[in-house]
Motif scaffolding. Structure first.
Motif, mmCIF file in Angstrom:
data_model
loop_
_atom_site.group_PDB
_atom_site.id
_atom_site.type_symbol
_atom_site.label_atom_id
_atom_site.label_comp_id
_atom_site.label_asym_id
_atom_site.label_seq_id
_atom_site.Cartn_x
_atom_site.Cartn_y
_atom_site.Cartn_z
ATOM 1 N N UNK A 83 1.360 11.586 -4.339
ATOM 2 C CA UNK A 83 1.640 12.410 -3.156
ATOM 3 C C UNK A 83 2.155 13.793 -3.546
ATOM 4 N N UNK A 84 2.959 13.858 -4.595
ATOM 5 C CA UNK A 84 3.429 15.177 -5.061
ATOM 6 C C UNK A 84 2.265 16.032 -5.555
ATOM 7 N N UNK A 85 1.340 15.425 -6.263
ATOM 8 C CA UNK A 85 0.202 16.194 -6.797
ATOM 9 C C UNK A 85 -0.753 16.616 -5.694
ATOM 10 N N UNK A 103 7.045 6.532 1.060
ATOM 11 C CA UNK A 103 6.745 5.875 -0.220
ATOM 12 C C UNK A 103 7.331 4.465 -0.271
ATOM 13 N N UNK A 104 8.561 4.307 0.219
ATOM 14 C CA UNK A 104 9.222 3.001 0.218
ATOM 15 C C UNK A 104 8.529 2.034 1.189
ATOM 16 N N UNK A 105 8.187 2.538 2.377
ATOM 17 C CA UNK A 105 7.596 1.691 3.412
ATOM 18 C C UNK A 105 6.132 1.357 3.132
ATOM 19 N N UNK A 106 5.500 2.094 2.219
ATOM 20 C CA UNK A 106 4.114 1.806 1.843
ATOM 21 C C UNK A 106 3.954 0.351 1.403
ATOM 22 N N UNK A 107 5.009 -0.196 0.800
ATOM 23 C CA UNK A 107 4.964 -1.572 0.291
ATOM 24 C C UNK A 107 5.061 -2.622 1.395
ATOM 25 N N UNK A 115 -0.867 5.777 6.950
ATOM 26 C CA UNK A 115 -0.479 7.195 6.869
ATOM 27 C C UNK A 115 -0.778 7.766 5.485
ATOM 28 N N UNK A 116 -0.446 7.009 4.443
ATOM 29 C CA UNK A 116 -0.747 7.467 3.068
ATOM 30 C C UNK A 116 -2.259 7.569 2.891
#
Length: 197
Positions: A83-85, A103-107, A115-116
């Motif tokens: 996501x940073x890149x 990032x945490x909730x992606x799991x 969303x990701x």
């Protein structure tokens, strides 16, 4: 003085590979039973081979689980890196907190995964890029684990070959003994009984 070995039968459980605290004794016992049904050990030597084969297979399964977990554990940093890149680093505290939550909730949350996926799709990417980042970040560890798995596979093949060689050599000895015993010229001649006249 108490005799050191009281049992008349050798206990092969001393040959079992030691289990980690996360591993199931029942699963290992099931593996041993399945192998025993397949190999059908006939004597103590073949039971030693069975124990070695079980230990090799168990270690291979352990290493493969470990390999998968190394990759899974790397997903957290990989999501952040990707996501940073792709999106650039967050610029404000609020953006940083929102990104960390995503990032945490992606799991755990399907909406976070969607969303990701949506953000990655804008750059013609999918979640495979996260997997690739996780795997490539652990390349050294994975290579070491692959070598360990290969070594266990070679050990397993040697154990199976040794069992086959042992059985073949035993079969040859039995055949030779049977042939020797049934060879008419080698049998002692018994005197014939005279008929009473």
């Amino acid at each position: 003085m108490v005799p050191r070995y009281q049992s008349k039968q050798f206990d092969l459980s001393t040959l079992q590979s030691s289990l980690l605290i996360t591993e199931s004794k029942e699963a290992f016992a099931c593996l041993e039973r399945e192998l025993a049904n397949e190999i059908q050990p006939k004597n103590i030597v073949e039971k030693f081979f069975l124990a070695d084969v079980a230990a090799c297979l168990w270690e291979m399964m352990r290493l493969r689980r470990c390999r998968d977990q190394v990759i899974n554990f790397a997903f957290g940093p990989a999501i952040s890196e990707v996501l940073d890149r792709v999106l650039g680093p967050p610029e404000t505290v609020a953006e940083c907190e929102a990104r960390a939550a995503l990032e945490r909730e992606w799991f755990t949350k399907p909406e976070a995964r969607r969303e990701v996926a949506k953000r990655l799709a804008a750059f013609q990417l999918d979640e495979g890029v996260i997997e690739a980042a996780a795997i490539s970040s652990q390349a050294d560890q994975l290579e070491r684990l692959d070598r360990m798995i290969s070594a266990q596979q070679a050990r397993l093949h040697r154990a199976l070959d040794a069992l086959a060689d042992y059985r073949e050599a035993f079969a040859v000895r039995v055949r030779t003994a049977v042939e020797r015993a049934t060879d008419q010229s080698a049998l002692p001649q018994l005197p014939t009984r005279q008929k009473a006249g």
